[in-house]
Design an enzyme around this catalytic site. Structure first.
Site, PDB file in Angstrom:
ATOM      1  N   LYS A  56      -2.809  -1.499  -3.035  1.00 24.65           N
ATOM      2  CA  LYS A  56      -4.077  -0.960  -2.515  1.00 24.65           C
ATOM      3  C   LYS A  56      -3.150   0.477  -2.929  1.00 24.65           C
ATOM      4  O   LYS A  56      -2.202   1.369  -1.455  1.00 24.65           O
ATOM      5  CB  LYS A  56      -3.987  -1.370  -0.464  1.00 24.65           C
ATOM      6  CG  LYS A  56      -5.437  -0.441  -0.333  1.00 24.65           C
ATOM      7  CD  LYS A  56      -5.741  -0.942   1.147  1.00 24.65           C
ATOM      8  CE  LYS A  56      -6.878   0.268   1.199  1.00 24.65           C
ATOM      9  NZ  LYS A  56      -7.014  -0.001   3.111  1.00 24.65           N
ATOM     10  N   GLU A 103       0.795  -1.770   0.281  1.00 20.90           N
ATOM     11  CA  GLU A 103      -0.126   0.058   0.116  1.00 20.90           C
ATOM     12  C   GLU A 103       0.809   1.380  -0.213  1.00 20.90           C
ATOM     13  O   GLU A 103       0.892   2.084   1.647  1.00 20.90           O
ATOM     14  CB  GLU A 103      -1.240   0.468   1.297  1.00 20.90           C
ATOM     15  CG  GLU A 103      -1.296   0.846   1.305  1.00 20.90           C
ATOM     16  CD  GLU A 103      -2.541   1.443   2.157  1.00 20.90           C
ATOM     17  OE1 GLU A 103      -3.659   2.275   2.708  1.00 20.90           O
ATOM     18  OE2 GLU A 103      -2.502   0.644   3.466  1.00 20.90           O
TER      19      GLU A 103
END
Length: 296
Positions: free
Chosen positions: A212, A175
């Site tokens: 993400k 992420e």
């Protein structure tokens, strides 16, 4: 790795619920839920209250495996129980794939980014995750400015840690958040995409990851990354957008699904009756599912 869970993450219809607020963000999450700081006197009580909130979410009939593919947990939540089972087992039995947040928060800003702080107990944490039947992990860095060196550093660090996680049989969610208010957001995302492609190309065929990402300014920017053979799925964060705005932007991105935290829980309150709570959660789940599955 659980092949059935992998198949669900790769091809299932739905989204991932992010239930992983950690120590630093817990008071804020509780406050939004309607629990003020004068209602607990130490960290243990605080974590018990937040676990009660998460238990209420995951045991609700609105938290349906038909709409919710997976859930990201905080370390404390992994070690606690829901209805007599460890949280990950409760979720897996319900048909929801469990993930664990493994990062220790962000370092100070340098080169326009915040790298992850060192994860000193990573090995033992991953061993515990395996014991608790966790499928994958999540770790977050933060990109604030257009700085090629900084972006490169973020991605390199993420992939370095991801390879350690893969070696333990888990699927890491990488992420590298791009701040939604960054001045050159669209440009940052192009640089990030190129660096992510390099990282993905460096993996062996059996090294699988998820990404993400912040919803890109340019719709469908990440389409070819989603089709990369090493990518199980790309999920997006709500990143400070309201749920309505995040859903609207997500609908323009064909390959992406949601992994929302605040945008999922924003209408939930401690004082709601069971019916009110289930309805508020159900409405949120329905709208996020719709944005993840029914595209413009």
């Amino acid at each position: 790795m659980n092949k059935e869970q992998l198949e669900k993450m790769k091809n299932g219809k739905g989204f991932i619920a992010a239930l992983d607020q950690s120590g630093g963000s817990t008071p804020k999450a509780l406050k939004e839920y309607g629990v003020n700081e004068d209602q607990y006197s130490n960290e243990d009580e605080m974590f018990q209250l937040v676990h009660d909130m998460r238990t209420r979410v995951v045991t609700s009939p609105s938290f349906s495996p038909d709409k919710i593919l997976g859930a990201i947990l905080f370390e404390q939540t992994m070690d606690r129980e829901v209805e007599g089972k460890y949280t990950a087992d409760y979720l897996a039995d319900k048909g929801v794939v469990p993930f664990l947040k493994v990062d220790k928060g962000l370092a100070e800003e340098q080169n326009g980014v915040q790298l992850m702080k060192p994860i000193d107990n990573l090995d033992s944490l991953l061993d515990r995750a395996n014991e608790r039947h966790i499928f994958g992990t999540k770790m977050r860095s933060n990109i604030l400015e257009l700085n090629e060196q900084g972006i490169k550093d973020v991605v390199e660090q993420q992939f370095e840690v991801a390879k350690q996680i893969i070696a333990k049989g888990l699927v890491p969610i990488i992420e590298p958040e791009v701040n939604i208010n960054a001045k050159d957001k669209a440009e940052i995302e192009k640089v990030l995409k190129a660096e992510l492609k390099k990282g993905l190309d460096s993996l062996n065929a059996d090294q699988l990851v998820m990404l993400k990402l912040t919803i890109p300014t340019e719709a469908n920017l990440y389409k070819d990354l989603a089709e990369h053979p090493n990518v199980v799925r790309i999920v997006v964060l709500s990143g400070g957008y309201s749920r309505e705005k995040a859903n609207e932007l997500l609908k323009d991105n064909a390959e992406l699904i949601a992994s929302f935290s605040r945008a999922l829980a924003s209408d939930l309150r401690a004082g709601q009756s069971k019916e009110e709570f289930d309805k508020a959660l159900g409405d949120a789940v329905e709208s996020i599912y719709d944005a993840s599955v029914n595209k413009n």
